[in-house]
Motif scaffolding. Structure first.
Motif, PDB file in Angstrom:
ATOM      1  N   PRO A 252     -17.962   2.528  -0.797  1.00  0.00           N
ATOM      2  CA  PRO A 252     -17.739   1.671   0.372  1.00  0.00           C
ATOM      3  C   PRO A 252     -16.253   1.609   0.712  1.00  0.00           C
ATOM      4  O   PRO A 252     -15.406   1.523  -0.169  1.00  0.00           O
ATOM      5  CB  PRO A 252     -18.275   0.303  -0.075  1.00  0.00           C
ATOM      6  CG  PRO A 252     -18.361   0.378  -1.565  1.00  0.00           C
ATOM      7  CD  PRO A 252     -18.618   1.808  -1.893  1.00  0.00           C
ATOM      8  N   GLY A 253     -15.973   1.701   2.021  1.00  0.00           N
ATOM      9  CA  GLY A 253     -14.587   1.671   2.473  1.00  0.00           C
ATOM     10  C   GLY A 253     -13.918   3.016   2.543  1.00  0.00           C
ATOM     11  O   GLY A 253     -12.739   3.101   2.907  1.00  0.00           O
ATOM     12  N   SER A 254     -14.621   4.105   2.209  1.00  0.00           N
ATOM     13  CA  SER A 254     -13.990   5.429   2.198  1.00  0.00           C
ATOM     14  C   SER A 254     -13.895   6.058   3.579  1.00  0.00           C
ATOM     15  O   SER A 254     -13.308   7.140   3.718  1.00  0.00           O
ATOM     16  CB  SER A 254     -14.750   6.366   1.247  1.00  0.00           C
ATOM     17  OG  SER A 254     -16.112   6.454   1.611  1.00  0.00           O
ATOM     18  N   GLY A 255     -14.477   5.440   4.606  1.00  0.00           N
ATOM     19  CA  GLY A 255     -14.317   5.944   5.969  1.00  0.00           C
ATOM     20  C   GLY A 255     -15.399   6.889   6.420  1.00  0.00           C
ATOM     21  O   GLY A 255     -15.163   7.696   7.333  1.00  0.00           O
ATOM     22  N   LYS A 256     -16.590   6.812   5.844  1.00  0.00           N
ATOM     23  CA  LYS A 256     -17.671   7.717   6.240  1.00  0.00           C
ATOM     24  C   LYS A 256     -18.040   7.514   7.713  1.00  0.00           C
ATOM     25  O   LYS A 256     -18.255   8.484   8.449  1.00  0.00           O
ATOM     26  CB  LYS A 256     -18.900   7.483   5.352  1.00  0.00           C
ATOM     27  CG  LYS A 256     -18.667   7.734   3.883  1.00  0.00           C
ATOM     28  CD  LYS A 256     -19.929   7.603   3.067  1.00  0.00           C
ATOM     29  CE  LYS A 256     -20.437   6.172   3.035  1.00  0.00           C
ATOM     30  NZ  LYS A 256     -19.520   5.269   2.300  1.00  0.00           N
ATOM     31  N   ARG A 257     -18.117   6.253   8.143  1.00  0.00           N
ATOM     32  CA  ARG A 257     -18.502   5.966   9.525  1.00  0.00           C
ATOM     33  C   ARG A 257     -17.466   6.511  10.504  1.00  0.00           C
ATOM     34  O   ARG A 257     -17.826   7.104  11.533  1.00  0.00           O
ATOM     35  CB  ARG A 257     -18.665   4.462   9.712  1.00  0.00           C
ATOM     36  CG  ARG A 257     -19.204   4.055  11.063  1.00  0.00           C
ATOM     37  CD  ARG A 257     -19.309   2.550  11.185  1.00  0.00           C
ATOM     38  NE  ARG A 257     -20.095   1.967  10.097  1.00  0.00           N
ATOM     39  CZ  ARG A 257     -20.332   0.668   9.977  1.00  0.00           C
ATOM     40  NH1 ARG A 257     -19.828  -0.186  10.857  1.00  0.00           N
ATOM     41  NH2 ARG A 257     -21.059   0.216   8.969  1.00  0.00           N
ATOM     42  N   LEU A 258     -16.191   6.359  10.186  1.00  0.00           N
ATOM     43  CA  LEU A 258     -15.135   6.859  11.073  1.00  0.00           C
ATOM     44  C   LEU A 258     -15.159   8.374  11.147  1.00  0.00           C
ATOM     45  O   LEU A 258     -15.075   8.967  12.243  1.00  0.00           O
ATOM     46  CB  LEU A 258     -13.772   6.371  10.578  1.00  0.00           C
ATOM     47  CG  LEU A 258     -12.541   6.945  11.295  1.00  0.00           C
ATOM     48  CD1 LEU A 258     -12.581   6.619  12.780  1.00  0.00           C
ATOM     49  CD2 LEU A 258     -11.257   6.454  10.651  1.00  0.00           C
ATOM     50  N   GLN A 259     -15.293   9.064  10.003  1.00  0.00           N
ATOM     51  CA  GLN A 259     -15.305  10.520  10.010  1.00  0.00           C
ATOM     52  C   GLN A 259     -16.528  11.056  10.744  1.00  0.00           C
ATOM     53  O   GLN A 259     -16.447  12.071  11.449  1.00  0.00           O
ATOM     54  CB  GLN A 259     -15.258  11.054   8.579  1.00  0.00           C
ATOM     55  CG  GLN A 259     -13.985  10.717   7.827  1.00  0.00           C
ATOM     56  CD  GLN A 259     -12.738  11.227   8.527  1.00  0.00           C
ATOM     57  OE1 GLN A 259     -12.737  12.310   9.109  1.00  0.00           O
ATOM     58  NE2 GLN A 259     -11.672  10.444   8.484  1.00  0.00           N
ATOM     59  N   ASP A 399     -19.085  -7.509   2.926  1.00  0.00           N
ATOM     60  CA  ASP A 399     -17.654  -7.273   2.747  1.00  0.00           C
ATOM     61  C   ASP A 399     -17.002  -8.246   1.782  1.00  0.00           C
ATOM     62  O   ASP A 399     -15.774  -8.216   1.613  1.00  0.00           O
ATOM     63  CB  ASP A 399     -16.942  -7.352   4.103  1.00  0.00           C
ATOM     64  CG  ASP A 399     -17.326  -6.214   5.025  1.00  0.00           C
ATOM     65  OD1 ASP A 399     -17.876  -5.221   4.526  1.00  0.00           O
ATOM     66  OD2 ASP A 399     -17.098  -6.325   6.247  1.00  0.00           O
ATOM     67  N   SER A 400     -17.768  -9.121   1.164  1.00  0.00           N
ATOM     68  CA  SER A 400     -17.184 -10.045   0.187  1.00  0.00           C
ATOM     69  C   SER A 400     -16.783  -9.277  -1.064  1.00  0.00           C
ATOM     70  O   SER A 400     -17.342  -8.211  -1.372  1.00  0.00           O
ATOM     71  CB  SER A 400     -18.199 -11.131  -0.174  1.00  0.00           C
ATOM     72  OG  SER A 400     -19.296 -10.564  -0.871  1.00  0.00           O
ATOM     73  N   PRO A 401     -15.790  -9.778  -1.815  1.00  0.00           N
ATOM     74  CA  PRO A 401     -15.368  -9.053  -3.029  1.00  0.00           C
ATOM     75  C   PRO A 401     -16.513  -8.828  -4.018  1.00  0.00           C
ATOM     76  O   PRO A 401     -16.587  -7.768  -4.643  1.00  0.00           O
ATOM     77  CB  PRO A 401     -14.285  -9.965  -3.620  1.00  0.00           C
ATOM     78  CG  PRO A 401     -13.762 -10.745  -2.455  1.00  0.00           C
ATOM     79  CD  PRO A 401     -14.932 -10.946  -1.545  1.00  0.00           C
ATOM     80  N   GLU A 402     -17.421  -9.800  -4.154  1.00  0.00           N
ATOM     81  CA  GLU A 402     -18.523  -9.648  -5.101  1.00  0.00           C
ATOM     82  C   GLU A 402     -19.486  -8.546  -4.646  1.00  0.00           C
ATOM     83  O   GLU A 402     -19.910  -7.700  -5.455  1.00  0.00           O
ATOM     84  CB  GLU A 402     -19.273 -10.978  -5.253  1.00  0.00           C
ATOM     85  CG  GLU A 402     -18.438 -12.114  -5.831  1.00  0.00           C
ATOM     86  CD  GLU A 402     -17.502 -12.729  -4.800  1.00  0.00           C
ATOM     87  OE1 GLU A 402     -17.670 -12.442  -3.577  1.00  0.00           O
ATOM     88  OE2 GLU A 402     -16.589 -13.471  -5.190  1.00  0.00           O
ATOM     89  N   ALA A 403     -19.850  -8.584  -3.349  1.00  0.00           N
ATOM     90  CA  ALA A 403     -20.756  -7.556  -2.842  1.00  0.00           C
ATOM     91  C   ALA A 403     -20.115  -6.175  -2.893  1.00  0.00           C
ATOM     92  O   ALA A 403     -20.778  -5.172  -3.202  1.00  0.00           O
ATOM     93  CB  ALA A 403     -21.176  -7.891  -1.412  1.00  0.00           C
ATOM     94  N   LEU A 404     -18.815  -6.088  -2.595  1.00  0.00           N
ATOM     95  CA  LEU A 404     -18.112  -4.806  -2.646  1.00  0.00           C
ATOM     96  C   LEU A 404     -18.121  -4.240  -4.062  1.00  0.00           C
ATOM     97  O   LEU A 404     -18.367  -3.038  -4.267  1.00  0.00           O
ATOM     98  CB  LEU A 404     -16.683  -4.973  -2.146  1.00  0.00           C
ATOM     99  CG  LEU A 404     -15.777  -3.748  -2.276  1.00  0.00           C
ATOM    100  CD1 LEU A 404     -16.294  -2.597  -1.431  1.00  0.00           C
ATOM    101  CD2 LEU A 404     -14.337  -4.092  -1.882  1.00  0.00           C
TER     102      LEU A 404
END
Length: 454
Positions: A252-259, A399-404
């Protein structure tokens, strides 16, 4: 730039041809047939097919003096199992080079020709004799570095080994005492050879055109050999019809949606975000939608069989069927990857985006959503335009720290199995500028996959 695509609604035959490289195989057979013009074409083609379609490596390794051609060629031959051809072993360069290249051993195993051609006339003469490389690699380095290499080389007359006063000096004192300068390595002679190389280089470049690629030789030898080997194992880009089916994997957060969005805009690929497809199918109703609705209301994962049905239906519609697609969000584990492959929906390109956990937290936890407009903001990278918008922003529960942390642990648990399953995948560092990440993915998308040794 657009990729040559398969026609709309491409039949299974076209996908089969793409998967097994039939277009490239036919091109290789036709090229060999026209070059050698055998009196009996059918037995000749049958022999080529027995040799795996004449896919043996054919490499020209060029460069100025002291660029490391001999060392790189020897390592390349060991890695590829090819025959090493060098000017020092060929008495009459054109005739013997062509003859050695046509020998059964060279034809079956492939060859690496070092240091030839040294001029445009030699390049044309080799081509006229049917010596056509699949790859021409030019080693490049500054003249100052090449002079330093050449002037520091020393020869051991007893063993024939070459050492260097800076980079490879022998530890044995007896060997040190008997070393002599290499013949032809006087500074004036090396300078003349460098000048001759620079004069002939433009003609060589014109003779090979896009088949010639340059590699920086002013770096450690291991890095040079690795880069050359990567270029050789990746075949030349073909003009055959090609529908990219790209899978993006990453934490999560690696930018898959943007790429995926960048690939959709650049190449017209269908952006298949699995979660969005499932929600759209549930909202559309019908039997499949009614089966998905309970899963989405619970917030749990949908059954793999339903996900495959949604993907199959979407991949069969344009633009995915003709232009190709980029998939992210599925598969998440090895079982799902095997199901995807068994259903005939597997990708032909896979990219793993790598991102440290700390960098992912910096990207994800500051994200906020405007419940009024639905727009997404970031406290650091894309702040809200006004205080009124800022006051009503909310954080998505994902996007919460626990869920991330939970999502990250789940990805880390399965990623090793996925990497073993997708052996031709590449890994791209996602902790850099998105355009740089996109350039790496784009290069992998438009070039053929590397050829693995049996």
């Amino acid at each position: 730039m657009a990729l040559p695509a398969l026609p709309p609604g491409a039949p299974p035959a076209a996908l089969y041809a793409e998967r097994h490289g039939l277009f490239e195989l036919l091109q290789s057979l036709l090229e060999a047939l026209l070059l050698r013009q055998p009196p009996e074409p059918l037995p000749f083609l049958a022999e080529l097919l027995r040799r795996d379609g004449d896919r043996a490596p054919r490499v020209l390794l060029l460069g100025p003096p002291a660029a490391g051609k001999t060392t790189v060629a020897a390592r390349l031959c060991r890695a590829l199992g090819a025959v090493h051809l060098s000017p020092g072993r060929l008495l009459v360069w054109a005739e013997l080079a062509a003859g050695r290249a046509a020998e059964p051993g060279c034809a079956r195993r492939g060859w690496v020709l070092e240091g030839l051609p040294a001029s445009r006339a030699q390049a044309l003469a080799l081509q006229a004799r049917g010596v056509l490389p699949r790859h021409a690699v030019l080693l490049r380095a500054p003249d100052a570095a090449l002079l330093e290499r050449a002037l520091g080389r020393r020869l051991d007359p007893a063993t024939g080994h070459v050492y260097h006063t800076t980079f490879a000096w022998p530890a044995d004192a007896a060997v040190q005492r008997r070393l002599v300068p290499l013949p032809g390595d006087a500074e004036a002679r090396v300078a003349r050879r460098l000048l001759q190389h620079h004069r002939q280089l433009p003609g060589i470049l014109r003779a090979f055109g896009p088949r010639l690629c340059a590699v920086d030789a002013d770096q450690p030898c291991a890095d040079v050999c690795r880069q050359v080997l990567e270029r050789v194992r990746r075949g030349p880009r073909a003009a055959a019809p090609f529908a990219p089916r790209l899978l993006l994997c990453g934490p999560p957060g690696s930018g898959k949606r943007l790429q995926a969005a960048l690939l959709r805009r650049r190449y017209g690929l269908a952006d298949l975000r699995c979660g969005r497809l499932l929600r759209a199918a549930a909202a559309a109703g019908g039997r499949l939608g009614r089966l998905l609705q309970p899963c989405l209301r619970r917030g749990g994962p949908a059954p793999d069989g339903l996900v495959l049905r949604v993907l199959r239906e979407r991949m069969a519609r344009p633009p995915a069927a003709a232009a190709g697609w980029v998939l992210h969000g599925f598969p998440r584990d090895l079982d799902q990857a095997e199901l995807l492959a068994a259903a005939g929906l597997g990708p032909n390109r896979v990219v793993f985006l790598t991102l440290p956990a700390a960098a992912a937290a910096e990207r994800v936890t500051p994200r906020r959503v405007d419940p009024v407009s639905g727009k997404r903001f970031h406290a650091l990278l894309r702040p809200a335009p006004s205080r009124a918008v800022q006051r009503r922003l909310r954080r998505h529960p994902r996007d919460s720290p626990e869920a991330l942390q939970e999502r990250r642990e789940r990805y880390d648990y399965h990623v090793a199995d996925l990497e073993l399953f997708y052996r031709d995948a590449i890994h791209v560092n996602a902790n850099q500028d998105p355009e740089t990440v996109f350039e790496c993915i784009e290069s992998y998308l438009v070039h053929p996959l590397p050829c693995h040794s049996p």
